[in-house]
Write an enzyme that holds these catalytic residues in place. Structure first.
Site: not given
Length: 336
Positions: A144, A195, A252
């Site tokens: 983000a 993930k 991630t």
């Protein structure tokens, strides 16, 4: 002009609202807390989740009916384990939008629901009664903070209705945010949920002081687990080799901006679950809860997921990280 309601004003919901607005979509954000809605509406900032980021002019409210009224796109941007409860509160307003405006329901949530073992699109369908052709999911390497800063990124919007996916693509495409379309909803959701669990494992390894070889091995073997589960559920392997699989997994598992990796890092360094939660500033690390439901889903479909099992044991069964690593390294050797 297309009108969108973004239900959820956390970091990703806020960042995606910014994307939509800069793509030319009229946006109203719903925030659970009035003070967040006030900051968004009056200052065009979200100091609680994206401090320092100037947002374009968007409307904001803590009244979900006002946010949803007239929306052609309803973006569901709340954590996976709270999605059902929120949908039950929003259901009447969502039903009106779907019937009056042919509204699309776009899920940003990544997880498998505890207990039911449903994917988020299935939860949406079960609660709202919406046809699967109205339900889309978004998944990809979408940290983000980077997207809010306008850094180039790509994503996948998946919907069984290809034309609807294209409409959502057009509503969110900017010079820095590039959405691709897909009809493999299952693959995108399994990649997005799993993930987070592998990122916890990578964070644990990094916290233990393990190096790049170890992290690369975890990512690769984690991908093998994800593909096995995805295929068992009907996903296309090629989806998991793309942005919603490998792309999201790499971002991630390697970025310090990832809450799941950061949470795991604290555990690997010897910290407690409470300390890990504090280190992520109270924000949700989805993999902590999803590891349990993903493990149960794997068992139900006779899929072997040793990394997921190890993460579950560390987070929920009190197994030490060193014991979990020892168990993984002690597994029999076999062909890849």
């Amino acid at each position: 002009m297309t009108r969108a309601a973004v239900l959820g004003a956390g970091s990703w919901g806020t960042a995606f609202a910014k994307v939509l607005a800069e793509a030319g979509t009229e946006v109203t954000i719903w925030a659970r807390r009035p003070e967040v809605a006030d900051a968004l509406a009056n200052d065009h900032r979200n100091p609680f989740y994206l401090p320092g980021v100037q947002l374009p002019a968007v409307a904001a409210t803590d009244d979900h009916e006002r946010a949803i009224d007239g929306a052609e796109i309803i973006v569901l941007a709340v954590p996976s384990q709270s999605l059902r409860g929120n949908l039950e509160k929003w259901n009447d307003a969502i039903g009106n939008a779907v019937s009056d405006h042919d509204a699309s329901l776009l899920s940003l949530a990544k997880g498998i629901e505890t207990g039911t073992l449903l994917r988020m699109s299935q939860v949406i369908g079960a609660v709202t009664g919406a046809d699967e052709r109205r339900i889309a999911v978004l998944s990809g390497p979408n940290l983000a903070k980077e997207i809010a800063a306008g850094q180039p990124a790509a994503t996948v919007i998946a919907c069984t209705d290809a034309a609807r996916a294209v409409a959502l693509q057009q509503a969110s495409a900017t010079g820095y945010f590039r959405p691709y379309t897909n009809t493999d909803v299952i693959g995108c959701e399994i990649g997005g949920a799993c993930k987070n669990v592998i990122a916890l494992a990578c964070g644990i390894a990094a916290g233990m002081g393990l190096g790049d070889n170890s992290i690369a091995s975890l990512i690769t073997r984690g991908l093998a687990e994800i593909i096995r589960l995805g295929v068992a559920l009907g996903a296309e392997p090629v989806t998991l080799a793309g942005l919603a699989g490998v792309g999201d997994l790499v971002a991630t598992c390697t970025s310090p901006l990832s809450r799941n990796r950061s949470f795991g890092h604290v555990l690997g360094a010897g910290g407690s679950m409470d300390a890990a939660q504090e280190a992520t500033h109270g924000q949700v690390a989805e993999g902590v809860k999803s590891c349990t439901s993903i493990r149960a889903l794997a068992v139900a479909h006779d899929v072997e997921m040793p990394l997921t099992n190890a993460v579950h044991q560390v987070c929920h069964e009190g197994i030490s990280v060193s014991a979990a690593v020892g168990t993984l390294l002690g597994r029999r050797i076999k062909p890849e």
